[in-house]
Design an enzyme around this catalytic site. Structure first.
Site, PDB file in Angstrom:
ATOM      1  N   ALA A 132       0.844  -1.193   0.000  1.00 12.01           N
ATOM      2  CA  ALA A 132       0.000   0.000   0.000  1.00 12.01           C
ATOM      3  C   ALA A 132       0.879   1.243   0.000  1.00 12.01           C
ATOM      4  O   ALA A 132       2.097   1.175  -0.173  1.00 12.01           O
ATOM      5  CB  ALA A 132      -0.939  -0.019   1.201  1.00 12.01           C
ATOM      6  N   SER A 133       0.252   2.395   0.231  1.00 10.96           N
ATOM      7  CA  SER A 133       0.975   3.661   0.095  1.00 10.96           C
ATOM      8  C   SER A 133       1.966   3.906   1.215  1.00 10.96           C
ATOM      9  O   SER A 133       2.995   4.555   1.022  1.00 10.96           O
ATOM     10  CB  SER A 133      -0.024   4.813   0.049  1.00 10.96           C
ATOM     11  OG  SER A 133      -0.845   4.811   1.203  1.00 10.96           O
ATOM     12  N   ALA A 135       2.809   1.292   3.820  1.00  9.17           N
ATOM     13  CA  ALA A 135       3.482   0.082   4.310  1.00  9.17           C
ATOM     14  C   ALA A 135       3.217  -1.071   3.345  1.00  9.17           C
ATOM     15  O   ALA A 135       2.401  -0.959   2.425  1.00  9.17           O
ATOM     16  CB  ALA A 135       2.978  -0.264   5.713  1.00  9.17           C
ATOM     17  N   GLN A 136       3.915  -2.162   3.574  1.00  7.17           N
ATOM     18  CA  GLN A 136       3.624  -3.387   2.845  1.00  7.17           C
ATOM     19  C   GLN A 136       3.607  -4.557   3.820  1.00  7.17           C
ATOM     20  O   GLN A 136       4.133  -4.462   4.935  1.00  7.17           O
ATOM     21  CB  GLN A 136       4.616  -3.643   1.721  1.00  7.17           C
ATOM     22  CG  GLN A 136       6.028  -3.956   2.144  1.00  7.17           C
ATOM     23  CD  GLN A 136       6.960  -4.083   0.928  1.00  7.17           C
ATOM     24  OE1 GLN A 136       6.822  -3.370  -0.064  1.00  7.17           O
ATOM     25  NE2 GLN A 136       7.929  -4.993   1.010  1.00  7.17           N
ATOM     26  N   LYS A 151       3.782  -6.495   8.913  1.00  8.68           N
ATOM     27  CA  LYS A 151       3.613  -5.196   8.276  1.00  8.68           C
ATOM     28  C   LYS A 151       4.821  -4.324   8.583  1.00  8.68           C
ATOM     29  O   LYS A 151       5.258  -4.240   9.734  1.00  8.68           O
ATOM     30  CB  LYS A 151       2.336  -4.512   8.786  1.00  8.68           C
ATOM     31  CG  LYS A 151       2.009  -3.197   8.096  1.00  8.68           C
ATOM     32  CD  LYS A 151       0.635  -2.693   8.532  1.00  8.68           C
ATOM     33  CE  LYS A 151       0.277  -1.395   7.823  1.00  8.68           C
ATOM     34  NZ  LYS A 151      -1.076  -0.928   8.193  1.00  8.68           N
ATOM     35  N   ASP A 286     -11.058   2.962   7.398  1.00  9.40           N
ATOM     36  CA  ASP A 286     -10.379   2.735   6.115  1.00  9.40           C
ATOM     37  C   ASP A 286     -10.882   1.427   5.507  1.00  9.40           C
ATOM     38  O   ASP A 286     -10.100   0.557   5.128  1.00  9.40           O
ATOM     39  CB  ASP A 286      -8.863   2.679   6.341  1.00  9.40           C
ATOM     40  CG  ASP A 286      -8.065   2.969   5.071  1.00  9.40           C
ATOM     41  OD1 ASP A 286      -8.659   3.504   4.104  1.00  9.40           O
ATOM     42  OD2 ASP A 286      -6.865   2.679   5.038  1.00  9.40           O
TER      43      ASP A 286
END
Length: 501
Positions: A132-133, A135-136, A151, A286
């Protein structure tokens, strides 16, 4: 300030270059002067030659501009009913399929955050499962055999977010100065709210805390579930959470699972969100498809608790009364609640506002989602907010943003979904509990006690003693009043029973 101004100019140029600031596809909606202005900008700044469709151009621009714009793209990508299915497919990869950083860097960052080698924590550490923007996430297995997701924040993300916030803050100030009509939308307060939520996402310890708090609420109810945090492995820039079962809703195969019940799943999504907001005053803010996993027949699991919204008790009650008023088509009461909450300035007429709300509600209530034009509805709502001088409420920004996303996801799950009927059981239960005679009596006594406390004289000891005694008696009377109300209800019930039988 200079750096933010330069960044803002670069952002404007990039949006013009990708032809998404005033896309050519929307030119026919503009008046002749605006159309000429847009065409001039496009001639000087847009890319030459054939260009992909508008959704792909937006996706390319948002990805280039970074986390804040990617978040915007995630919200837009839930509203196929407004922008079209092709548009949201073009934005779909912004949810959890952005370009990841390499695994070696991820391992190094995790080791720095958790202060021990990856091999000492996991018996298996896999490739990226979602990027994602900010974190991954990686698939992994702990030494005790538990399957988990790890994460980790992106490198240098703190500086990128700080630059984004500074630029958005400057943009909000310039908008307020040069476009006075937008001031009622409180652009600076809006940016401040968004900035606060972005900053909270940069500390995964806070996300772990939110996941623990909200997860306990979610798992105690039948609508949704949440994985548990592995607290031994939580740090500012990395965290470990138990594996979420199912398939992300962002994947095409999610909705082709055998035995899936899309309507029940859409109902569960709406009810989970409303129950969190109304009954607990805290909600996952979210809820796009990348953060929702599904299993047949109607199971949903929420992940990524970096953005959490909160409502105070008065806001919970206002929201419930508004929804309940719409469900009963009691537009007068909905209008009154808006005035009581301060959402509409008092110099306006309640009856006129109720009339405007009726024009919004009647074409929507009781109709399938496929029969409602959300674009037209949103335009009408915007007109009403302007007509009645309604300002943006910063404390409701996350709630409104989440409601837009949740309803969009529900429609994607089940195109004919009726959000009002899905909401009815949760809203009705809350109203029954909070607007009962007992609840009203308790609130009245609390107000009197609070008023006495606020008005208590400081200089006169005798007056202080008298008011303290009265306050104690009132506090004690809560129990008495509750018993009296119960007794009255029993007596009334007995008389009705005798009259009937």
């Amino acid at each position: 300030m200079i750096g933010s101004f330069i960044r803002l100019i670069k952002t404007g140029f990039l949006l013009l270059r990708e032809d998404v600031l005033i896309p050519r596809e929307l030119s026919h909606h503009l008046n002749p002067v605006a159309r000429f202005f847009a065409a001039t900008l496009r001639f000087f700044f847009a890319r030459r030659g054939p260009q992909p469709r508008v959704g792909l151009r937006y996706a390319r621009a948002f990805e280039s501009l970074g986390p804040a714009f990617i978040k915007l793209g995630q919200v837009l990508s839930t509203r196929g009913d407004i922008f079209g299915d092709e548009f949201i497919r073009d934005l779909a990869h912004l949810k959890d399929q952005l370009p990841p950083f390499d695994q070696a860097t991820a391992k190094r960052l995790i080791e720095e955050a958790l202060e021990q080698p990856v091999e000492s924590i996991f018996i298996e550490f896999g490739e990226v499962i979602g990027a994602a923007s900010i974190a991954q996430a990686h698939r992994a297995i702990l030494k005790d055999g538990r399957k988990v997701a790890v994460k980790v924040l992106r490198p240098r993300i703190e500086q990128i977010i700080a630059d984004d916030i500074a630029m958005m803050t400057l943009a909000a100030k310039l908008i307020a100065i040069f476009a006075p009509a937008t001031r009622r939308l409180e652009p600076e307060a809006f940016v401040a709210t968004v900035a606060q939520s972005l900053l909270l996402e940069l500390d995964l310890r806070l996300e772990a805390s939110a996941a623990d708090e909200l997860g306990a609420i979610i798992n105690a109810e039948p609508y949704m579930s949440a994985p548990k945090i592995v607290w031994h492995y939580v740090a500012k820039r990395a965290l470990v959470i138990e594996w979420a079962p199912g398939i992300p809703l962002s994947r095409p195969e999610a909705l082709t699972q055998p035995g899936l019940e899309p309507k029940a799943m859409a109902d569960n999504l709406i009810r989970a969100f409303l129950s969190q907001a109304l009954n607990h005053g805290v909600f996952h803010a979210d809820l796009h498809e990348g953060n929702l996993f599904c299993q047949a027949p109607d199971k949903l699991t929420a992940i990524d608790f970096g953005i959490v919204g909160r409502l105070k008790p008065p806001e919970q009650l206002y929201l419930a009364e508004m929804l309940w008023g719409f469900l009963r088509r009691n537009y007068r009461r909905v209008a009154e609640v808006h005035f009581e909450a301060g959402y509409v300035p008092k110099h306006h007429d309640v009856a006129a506002f109720a009339q405007a709300l009726r024009a919004v509600g009647e074409p929507v209530l009781g109709r399938a989602a496929t029969e409602v034009s959300m674009g037209r509805l949103l335009g009408q709502l915007f007109d009403i907010t302007a007509q009645f001088d309604m300002h943006l409420r910063p404390e409701l920004v996350l709630l409104q943003k989440t409601m837009v996303s949740v309803e969009g996801v529900a429609r994607r799950l089940y195109p004919e979904h009726d959000i009002w009927e899905a909401a009815r059981p949760v809203v009705e239960q809350f109203i029954t509990k909070e607007l009962s005679p007992l609840a009203e009596a308790r609130r009245l006594i609390d107000k009197v006690v609070a008023r006495l406390k606020d008005d208590e004289p400081k200089a006169d000891p005798l007056a202080q003693l008298q008011i303290a005694t009265l306050r104690a008696e009132l506090s004690h009377s809560r129990t008495i009043s509750t018993l009296a109300l119960i007794a009255s209800a029993l007596a009334l019930g007995t008389m009705v029973w005798m009259a009937v039988f």
